[in-house]
Motif scaffolding. Structure first.
Motif, PDB file in Angstrom:
ATOM      1  N   THR A  34      -0.414   1.554   2.301  1.00 53.75           N
ATOM      2  CA  THR A  34      -0.374   2.766   1.477  1.00 53.75           C
ATOM      3  C   THR A  34       1.030   3.042   0.933  1.00 53.75           C
ATOM      4  O   THR A  34       1.185   3.889   0.057  1.00 53.75           O
ATOM      5  CB  THR A  34      -0.870   3.983   2.264  1.00 53.75           C
ATOM      6  N   ILE A  50      -0.578   0.545  -6.163  1.00 50.96           N
ATOM      7  CA  ILE A  50      -1.843  -0.179  -6.283  1.00 50.96           C
ATOM      8  C   ILE A  50      -2.324  -0.228  -7.732  1.00 50.96           C
ATOM      9  O   ILE A  50      -3.430  -0.676  -8.000  1.00 50.96           O
ATOM     10  CB  ILE A  50      -2.933   0.446  -5.397  1.00 50.96           C
ATOM     11  N   SER A 103       0.832  -3.041  -9.915  1.00 53.89           N
ATOM     12  CA  SER A 103       0.724  -2.932  -8.463  1.00 53.89           C
ATOM     13  C   SER A 103       1.729  -3.881  -7.822  1.00 53.89           C
ATOM     14  O   SER A 103       2.311  -4.732  -8.492  1.00 53.89           O
ATOM     15  CB  SER A 103      -0.697  -3.283  -8.014  1.00 53.89           C
ATOM     16  N   ASN A 143      -8.209  -3.055   1.115  1.00 56.47           N
ATOM     17  CA  ASN A 143      -7.458  -3.268  -0.120  1.00 56.47           C
ATOM     18  C   ASN A 143      -8.361  -3.867  -1.192  1.00 56.47           C
ATOM     19  O   ASN A 143      -8.376  -3.404  -2.333  1.00 56.47           O
ATOM     20  CB  ASN A 143      -6.263  -4.188   0.144  1.00 56.47           C
ATOM     21  N   SER A 144      -9.136  -4.893  -0.847  1.00 56.82           N
ATOM     22  CA  SER A 144      -9.987  -5.542  -1.847  1.00 56.82           C
ATOM     23  C   SER A 144     -11.138  -4.647  -2.296  1.00 56.82           C
ATOM     24  O   SER A 144     -11.627  -4.796  -3.412  1.00 56.82           O
ATOM     25  CB  SER A 144     -10.520  -6.880  -1.328  1.00 56.82           C
ATOM     26  N   SER A 145     -11.527  -3.698  -1.461  1.00 57.37           N
ATOM     27  CA  SER A 145     -12.622  -2.796  -1.852  1.00 57.37           C
ATOM     28  C   SER A 145     -12.190  -1.819  -2.949  1.00 57.37           C
ATOM     29  O   SER A 145     -13.034  -1.173  -3.559  1.00 57.37           O
ATOM     30  CB  SER A 145     -13.153  -2.035  -0.635  1.00 57.37           C
ATOM     31  N   MET A 146     -10.892  -1.714  -3.221  1.00 60.80           N
ATOM     32  CA  MET A 146     -10.386  -0.840  -4.283  1.00 60.80           C
ATOM     33  C   MET A 146     -10.349  -1.525  -5.650  1.00 60.80           C
ATOM     34  O   MET A 146      -9.988  -0.913  -6.642  1.00 60.80           O
ATOM     35  CB  MET A 146      -8.973  -0.353  -3.953  1.00 60.80           C
ATOM     36  N   PHE A 147     -10.696  -2.822  -5.698  1.00 62.40           N
ATOM     37  CA  PHE A 147     -10.604  -3.584  -6.943  1.00 62.40           C
ATOM     38  C   PHE A 147     -11.250  -2.813  -8.094  1.00 62.40           C
ATOM     39  O   PHE A 147     -12.315  -2.248  -7.926  1.00 62.40           O
ATOM     40  CB  PHE A 147     -11.286  -4.952  -6.771  1.00 62.40           C
ATOM     41  N   GLY A 181      -5.266  -2.143  -6.164  1.00 56.71           N
ATOM     42  CA  GLY A 181      -4.912  -2.787  -4.906  1.00 56.71           C
ATOM     43  C   GLY A 181      -3.749  -3.737  -5.065  1.00 56.71           C
ATOM     44  O   GLY A 181      -3.287  -4.015  -6.179  1.00 56.71           O
ATOM     45  N   CYS A 182      -3.269  -4.239  -3.948  1.00 57.48           N
ATOM     46  CA  CYS A 182      -2.156  -5.184  -3.924  1.00 57.48           C
ATOM     47  C   CYS A 182      -2.675  -6.609  -3.905  1.00 57.48           C
ATOM     48  O   CYS A 182      -3.801  -6.869  -3.495  1.00 57.48           O
ATOM     49  CB  CYS A 182      -1.305  -4.950  -2.671  1.00 57.48           C
ATOM     50  N   ASP A 183      -1.829  -7.535  -4.344  1.00 58.01           N
ATOM     51  CA  ASP A 183      -2.089  -8.964  -4.226  1.00 58.01           C
ATOM     52  C   ASP A 183      -1.152  -9.501  -3.141  1.00 58.01           C
ATOM     53  O   ASP A 183      -0.109  -8.898  -2.856  1.00 58.01           O
ATOM     54  CB  ASP A 183      -1.831  -9.688  -5.547  1.00 58.01           C
ATOM     55  N   ARG A 185      -6.470  -9.347  -5.052  1.00 58.24           N
ATOM     56  CA  ARG A 185      -7.299  -8.189  -4.694  1.00 58.24           C
ATOM     57  C   ARG A 185      -8.764  -8.352  -5.084  1.00 58.24           C
ATOM     58  O   ARG A 185      -9.615  -7.631  -4.595  1.00 58.24           O
ATOM     59  CB  ARG A 185      -6.720  -6.930  -5.311  1.00 58.24           C
TER      60      ARG A 185
END
Length: 191
Positions: A108, A112, A121, A160-164, A167-169, A183
């Motif tokens: 956090t 993102i 991000s 993180n990937s659920s925010m696609f 999100g961050c890589d 992400r």
């Protein structure tokens, strides 16, 4: 770090090595979970060859870098500044952040992106004790069927990937090896 060693450790043939390193980094990002060799830079300790090579390849004077925990040393700061010109900043302003998973947390702390600009991000370079094709199961763009990769914190990376598309890589580095996790990748626990 002596002045002589501060100036060493960059690419010896910058145009060729940077091109090879950039291709390896982008191929790793395009093929999540695939472990690739990434060499060319010789950064100061405690950075791995792969992490240092990523910094040399992806950073410039307009790229904000956050060095977390043990990665934030005077030697690393001087080496990074000399070879890339990248400013060292806090986590909230970082384009790239580098450190171990424990030192980088929590996620956090990083940008993102926004709905209008999801590309704004942070990318985290996570130094790992080992990097193997075992552990979490990955699927999504760039992966035929599934791939496996040892990840440090599956629940946090799944969140993180659920925010696609936000999100961050991530790049995961160990020695001279690198793997990436964009992400857009779907993550499942093994088993």
């Amino acid at each position: 770090m002596t002045k002589q060693s501060q100036f060493s450790g960059g690419f010896s043939d910058a145009s060729i090595q940077a091109a090879h390193a950039f291709r390896a980094a982008m191929t790793a990002m395009a093929r999540p979970g695939e472990i690739r060799s990434l060499t060319g830079g010789l950064p100061p300790k405690p950075l791995s060859i792969a992490a240092g090579t990523l910094l040399l390849t992806l950073c410039d004077p307009e790229t904000n870098v956050y060095l977390a925990g043990a990665a934030d040393t005077p030697a690393v700061r001087q080496w990074l500044t000399f070879h890339t010109g990248a400013p060292v900043t806090g986590a909230a302003e970082a384009d790239f952040a580098l450190g171990t998973w424990q030192d980088l947390g929590p996620l956090t702390a990083y940008r993102i992106g926004t709905a209008e600009y999801p590309d704004r991000s942070a990318t985290l370079i996570v130094e790992c004790a080992e990097l193997t094709n075992a552990g979490a199961t990955l699927s999504g763009p760039g992966i035929r069927d599934t791939a496996c990769l040892s990840l440090p914190d599956i629940p946090a990376l799944h969140a993180n990937s659920s925010m696609f598309p936000l999100g961050c890589d991530f790049f995961f580095t160990c020695g001279s090896e690198v793997a990436a996790l964009p992400r857009s990748t779907t993550i499942r626990s093994e088993g």
